[in-house]
Design a protein around this motif. Structure first.
Motif, PDB file in Angstrom:
ATOM      1  N   LEU A 106       5.465  -0.097   1.681  1.00 50.05           N
ATOM      2  CA  LEU A 106       4.226  -0.801   2.023  1.00 50.05           C
ATOM      3  C   LEU A 106       3.163   0.232   2.378  1.00 50.05           C
ATOM      4  CD1 LEU A 106       5.243  -3.858   4.281  1.00 50.05           C
ATOM      5  CD2 LEU A 106       4.003  -3.943   2.115  1.00 50.05           C
ATOM      6  N   PRO A 107       2.041   0.289   1.641  1.00 56.00           N
ATOM      7  CA  PRO A 107       0.982   1.241   1.992  1.00 56.00           C
ATOM      8  C   PRO A 107       0.370   0.901   3.349  1.00 56.00           C
ATOM      9  CG  PRO A 107       0.717   0.401  -0.247  1.00 56.00           C
ATOM     10  CD  PRO A 107       1.750  -0.448   0.412  1.00 56.00           C
ATOM     11  N   ASN A 108      -0.045   1.919   4.058  1.00 56.26           N
ATOM     12  CA  ASN A 108      -0.709   1.694   5.337  1.00 56.26           C
ATOM     13  C   ASN A 108      -1.988   0.876   5.146  1.00 56.26           C
ATOM     14  OD1 ASN A 108       1.058   3.021   7.124  1.00 56.26           O
ATOM     15  ND2 ASN A 108       0.214   5.018   6.561  1.00 56.26           N
ATOM     16  N   ASN A 109      -2.311   0.078   6.178  1.00 54.77           N
ATOM     17  CA  ASN A 109      -3.513  -0.783   6.207  1.00 54.77           C
ATOM     18  C   ASN A 109      -3.434  -1.960   5.230  1.00 54.77           C
ATOM     19  OD1 ASN A 109      -4.777   0.856   8.172  1.00 54.77           O
ATOM     20  ND2 ASN A 109      -5.374   2.299   6.547  1.00 54.77           N
ATOM     21  N   THR A 110      -2.281  -2.167   4.621  1.00 58.17           N
ATOM     22  CA  THR A 110      -2.110  -3.364   3.802  1.00 58.17           C
ATOM     23  C   THR A 110      -2.146  -4.600   4.693  1.00 58.17           C
ATOM     24  OG1 THR A 110      -0.750  -2.167   2.188  1.00 58.17           O
ATOM     25  CG2 THR A 110      -0.558  -4.564   2.207  1.00 58.17           C
ATOM     26  N   LYS A 111      -2.831  -5.636   4.244  1.00 59.28           N
ATOM     27  CA  LYS A 111      -2.889  -6.883   5.003  1.00 59.28           C
ATOM     28  C   LYS A 111      -1.682  -7.747   4.604  1.00 59.28           C
ATOM     29  CE  LYS A 111      -7.872  -7.113   5.852  1.00 59.28           C
ATOM     30  NZ  LYS A 111      -8.090  -5.662   5.582  1.00 59.28           N
ATOM     31  N   LEU A 112      -0.657  -7.656   5.416  1.00 59.82           N
ATOM     32  CA  LEU A 112       0.598  -8.337   5.135  1.00 59.82           C
ATOM     33  C   LEU A 112       0.597  -9.727   5.751  1.00 59.82           C
ATOM     34  CD1 LEU A 112       3.600  -8.180   4.123  1.00 59.82           C
ATOM     35  CD2 LEU A 112       4.159  -7.328   6.407  1.00 59.82           C
ATOM     36  N   LYS A 146      -5.258  -9.541  -0.900  1.00 60.70           N
ATOM     37  CA  LYS A 146      -6.194  -8.614  -1.530  1.00 60.70           C
ATOM     38  C   LYS A 146      -7.434  -9.382  -1.977  1.00 60.70           C
ATOM     39  CE  LYS A 146      -2.731  -5.351  -3.334  1.00 60.70           C
ATOM     40  NZ  LYS A 146      -2.178  -4.727  -4.579  1.00 60.70           N
ATOM     41  N   ASN A 185      -2.027  -5.821   9.895  1.00 61.43           N
ATOM     42  CA  ASN A 185      -2.244  -4.568   9.189  1.00 61.43           C
ATOM     43  C   ASN A 185      -1.003  -3.694   9.269  1.00 61.43           C
ATOM     44  OD1 ASN A 185      -4.903  -4.989   8.317  1.00 61.43           O
ATOM     45  ND2 ASN A 185      -5.716  -4.395  10.314  1.00 61.43           N
ATOM     46  N   VAL A 227       0.929 -10.169   0.214  1.00 62.72           N
ATOM     47  CA  VAL A 227      -0.174  -9.475   0.880  1.00 62.72           C
ATOM     48  C   VAL A 227      -1.481 -10.121   0.434  1.00 62.72           C
ATOM     49  CG1 VAL A 227       1.098  -7.298   1.026  1.00 62.72           C
ATOM     50  CG2 VAL A 227      -0.366  -7.738  -0.948  1.00 62.72           C
TER      51      VAL A 227
END
Length: 372
Positions: free
Chosen positions: A345-351, A321, A47, A319
């Motif tokens: 990169l937006p916060n809480n993105t599942k990278l 989604k 995250n 990522v």
């Protein structure tokens, strides 16, 4: 009659065969079609939490003693044996004799020149008494303090142009400066340590005939070193003199603290880098040792650190989604040999945290969950 019977039999067989085939086709048509399970790869993700990241330039170089001199001979003679061996690893304190070259012949010539000077002054003393009675006493005192075994004293000061011309015309000045020149050269037969240090190179042995201009060895101060590292020119404005630097060996088992002492004002045209010089002291450091330097240049806010092998086409990252891979564009702001610092990169993105072979946008994936 027989032909008709055979034809009738074949017709019956064909009718029955066709009927059986038709029944089999009808049965197969009613069977459900086989289904195949879709392949869903399991992926590792992290995250994203943007934060302030210190930007650290990692570079490497070799240590070189700050105080280092190469020993050369300016005179000719046979190298004499010293109290301490002229060998690699031998240490000398400031003022101790490192090298002594035999100067017996030269010293004898110097003594002869001193005697000539003394005799020349003695020969003109009667004339000085007659023509420069007021100056006789200072020249007489000079002769009384003249000692061929000691450094030649400075000639008395002239009180008039007439006295100066008289002394010069008798060749006294020429003889005096010849003696002083030989005395200065005599000192070159002995090389003394200019600082506390150690021999790192010794190229001659006692008994060797030394010639002018011959390299004899190398002498360093083993307490203070400098390391030159190359930094990309785009970061040169972020560097400052006196900035502290962390240094470590290649095995990352030993660490030292250094500081930037000089920054070259010229950019290397081939590599487009600037040389930065770091001074360091401490135990375990040796001339020629290879070290890695970490220079912190500034802090980058609202950024995230990713491994170099995750970046696609220099500015894209995968990522996850809704169980599907997606490729998004980011802004790399800094890089070093191990990672990139990116923004966007937006916060809480599942990278995606580990590369997936054959990854592509739209690929169906399953996130690995550790149940331990």
């Amino acid at each position: 009659m027989i032909r008709k019977l055979i034809a009738a039999a074949l017709s019956i067989v064909l009718i029955i065969g066709s009927f059986m085939i038709a029944i089999n086709l009808i049965k197969n048509k009613r069977k459900p079609k086989p289904t195949f399970n879709k392949i869903v790869k399991t992926v590792f993700v992290e995250n994203v939490t943007n934060k302030t990241i210190p930007l650290v330039i990692i570079s490497s170089g070799t240590l070189e003693a700050k105080d280092k001199i190469e020993l050369f001979s300016e005179v000719q003679g046979v190298l004499e044996k010293n109290n301490k061996e002229f060998k690699q690893g031998t240490s000398f304190k400031k003022g101790e004799t490192i090298i002594k070259i035999n100067s017996d012949e030269f010293f004898a010539n110097l003594q002869a020149q001193k005697s000539n000077l003394f005799n020349s002054i003695t020969a003109i003393m009667p004339d000085i008494r007659l023509d420069f009675a007021d100056e006789y006493q200072k020249w007489n005192t000079y002769l009384q303090h003249f000692n061929v075994q000691k450094t030649t004293p400075k000639l008395p000061d002239f009180t008039s142009e007439k006295e100066k011309f008289f002394i010069s015309g008798r060749g006294i000045l020429t003889a005096y400066y010849n003696v002083k020149n030989l005395e200065a050269k005599l000192k070159k037969y002995t090389l003394k340590a200019p600082f506390n240090g150690i021999l790192t190179e010794a190229l001659v042995n006692p008994g060797t005939l030394i010639r002018p201009g011959q390299k004899l060895g190398e002498f360093i101060n083993p307490t203070t070193y400098e390391i030159g590292v190359s930094v990309k020119s785009e970061y040169q404005n972020l560097l400052q003199v006196n900035k502290h630097v962390k240094l470590q060996n290649l095995n990352k088992t030993k660490f030292w603290n250094g500081k930037v002492v000089r920054i070259n004002g010229k950019v290397d045209t081939q590599t487009q880098t600037v040389n930065v010089y770091i001074q360091v002291s401490g135990k375990g450091l040796k001339e020629g040792q290879y070290l890695e330097a970490e220079l912190q240049v500034k802090n980058e806010t609202d950024a995230f650190e990713v491994s170099r092998n995750l970046l696609v086409d220099k500015n894209k990252l995968y990522v996850v989604k809704d169980s599907v891979l997606d490729l998004i564009t980011v802004q790399p702001v800094f890089e070093n040999p191990n990672y990139f610092v990116v923004k966007g990169l937006p916060n809480n993105t599942k990278l995606l945290s580990k590369p997936v072979p054959g990854a592509h946008a739209g690929m169906l994936v399953k996130i690995y969950k550790d149940h331990n």
